[in-house]
Design a protein around this motif. Structure first.
Motif, mmCIF file in Angstrom:
data_model
loop_
_atom_site.group_PDB
_atom_site.id
_atom_site.type_symbol
_atom_site.label_atom_id
_atom_site.label_comp_id
_atom_site.label_asym_id
_atom_site.label_seq_id
_atom_site.Cartn_x
_atom_site.Cartn_y
_atom_site.Cartn_z
ATOM 1 N N VAL A 8 0.826 -1.204 0.000
ATOM 2 C CA VAL A 8 0.000 0.000 0.000
ATOM 3 C C VAL A 8 0.869 1.266 0.000
ATOM 4 O O VAL A 8 1.804 1.376 0.797
ATOM 5 N N ASP A 10 -0.014 4.480 0.976
ATOM 6 C CA ASP A 10 -0.859 5.508 1.604
ATOM 7 C C ASP A 10 0.021 6.627 2.142
ATOM 8 O O ASP A 10 0.236 6.754 3.352
ATOM 9 N N LYS A 31 -0.354 -0.392 -4.417
ATOM 10 C CA LYS A 31 -1.704 0.187 -4.443
ATOM 11 C C LYS A 31 -1.652 1.687 -4.207
ATOM 12 O O LYS A 31 -1.128 2.148 -3.188
ATOM 13 N N LYS A 60 -12.210 3.479 -6.020
ATOM 14 C CA LYS A 60 -13.586 3.081 -5.671
ATOM 15 C C LYS A 60 -14.646 3.919 -6.389
ATOM 16 O O LYS A 60 -15.449 4.614 -5.780
ATOM 17 N N THR A 115 -16.053 -2.314 5.133
ATOM 18 C CA THR A 115 -15.964 -2.965 6.448
ATOM 19 C C THR A 115 -16.107 -1.959 7.589
ATOM 20 O O THR A 115 -16.281 -2.344 8.735
ATOM 21 N N PRO A 174 -7.521 -6.742 1.981
ATOM 22 C CA PRO A 174 -6.699 -6.033 2.980
ATOM 23 C C PRO A 174 -6.998 -6.642 4.360
ATOM 24 O O PRO A 174 -7.607 -7.702 4.439
ATOM 25 N N GLY A 175 -6.560 -6.000 5.427
ATOM 26 C CA GLY A 175 -6.827 -6.535 6.769
ATOM 27 C C GLY A 175 -5.967 -7.759 7.034
ATOM 28 O O GLY A 175 -6.378 -8.681 7.725
ATOM 29 N N ARG A 177 -2.381 -9.293 8.523
ATOM 30 C CA ARG A 177 -1.296 -8.995 9.463
ATOM 31 C C ARG A 177 -0.467 -10.241 9.749
ATOM 32 O O ARG A 177 -0.997 -11.222 10.263
ATOM 33 N N PRO A 208 2.480 -2.986 8.169
ATOM 34 C CA PRO A 208 3.504 -3.965 8.575
ATOM 35 C C PRO A 208 4.765 -3.884 7.711
ATOM 36 O O PRO A 208 5.865 -4.176 8.192
#
Ligand code: C5P
Length: 228
Positions: A8, A10, A31, A60, A115, A174-175, A177, A208
């Motif tokens: 990611v 971000d 991403k 999106k 989510t 995603p989500g 770990r 992470p």
């Protein structure tokens, strides 16, 4: 095919993004979301492609079919490999987007229910009579029937989504770990190995890797786990 890792980006700036791409050696996918794309635009997409990597443009889309068809074509013309739209935009919106990217290398992923929305919010604020657990597989099936190449979902939804769409469509989650990292603000997570076993084709991982003192090593550890 081993489950693919997507890192990611971000961050706010081109410099930070390109630093992540160059330090995440071994990662083929990145991403770009609303945050970075709004600041840096198509040049950041092209810079990452010029480094030999693939871009997942996560904006999106959700609008009228004609507008979405044009936007999806713009994304395809940028050469992004994956892009996202909201399943709740409906069958026609998704079908028009699919037509617009036909013959290109761009694949469309549908987002079902965010989510961040609880069942109570879905009922009281959105006016949806279903729970997320009911709506997610229904929307996933509709989106794939309409032309989406795949679905983005939480790791806990992978099984239900797979049952709804079958083995072919891409499932991206995603989500995720690894056991060695913090959960940050992700409440319900799976490890990379668990997500791969549950049927994810691609996992999306941010903090992470980004917060790891050796990003290349974090990428390597996650990929090793994904390969089983
Ligand atoms: O840092 P982390 O691994 O939590 O980043 C996960 C990425 O996936 C972020 O870009 C986040 O916005 C996105 N995402 C998510 N959960 C969703 C949908 C998207 O974490 N349900």
């Amino acid at each position: 095919m081993p489950t693919e890792l997507i890192t990611v980006l971000d961050v706010d700036t081109r410099e930070e993004a390109l630093d992540i791409v160059s330090t995440c050696k071994g990662c083929a996918w990145f991403k770009i979301g609303f945050q970075l794309f709004t600041r840096e635009g198509p040049p950041i997409v092209h810079a990452i492609q010029d480094m030999g990597r693939q871009v997942f443009l996560d904006l999106k889309f959700h609008d009228i079919p004609n507008t979405i068809a044009k936007g999806a074509r713009s994304a395809a013309d940028m050469g992004v490999s994956l892009t996202t739209l909201h399943a709740v935009g409906g069958r026609k919106m998704i079908a028009r987007a699919r037509e617009a990217v036909e013959g290109t290398n761009t694949r469309l992923l549908a987002v079902t229910i965010l989510t961040s929305l609880s069942d109570e919010m879905l009922r009281e604020e959105v006016g949806l009579p279903e729970t997320a657990a009911q709506a997610v597989p229904r929307l996933a099936r509709m989106a794939v029937e309409a032309g989406a190449h795949g679905i983005v979902c939480s790791p806990l939804e992978i099984q239900g989504v797979r049952q709804a769409v079958g083995p072919e469509p891409l499932v991206v989650t995603p989500g995720v770990r690894p056991r060695w990292s913090s959960k940050d603000d992700q409440a319900r997570v799976m490890t990379p190995a668990e997500a791969a076993r549950a049927g994810a084709n691609m996992v999306v991982v941010g903090r992470p890797i980004l917060k790891h003192e050796n990003r290349a090593e974090a990428v390597r550890l996650i990929q090793e786990e994904l390969a089983g």
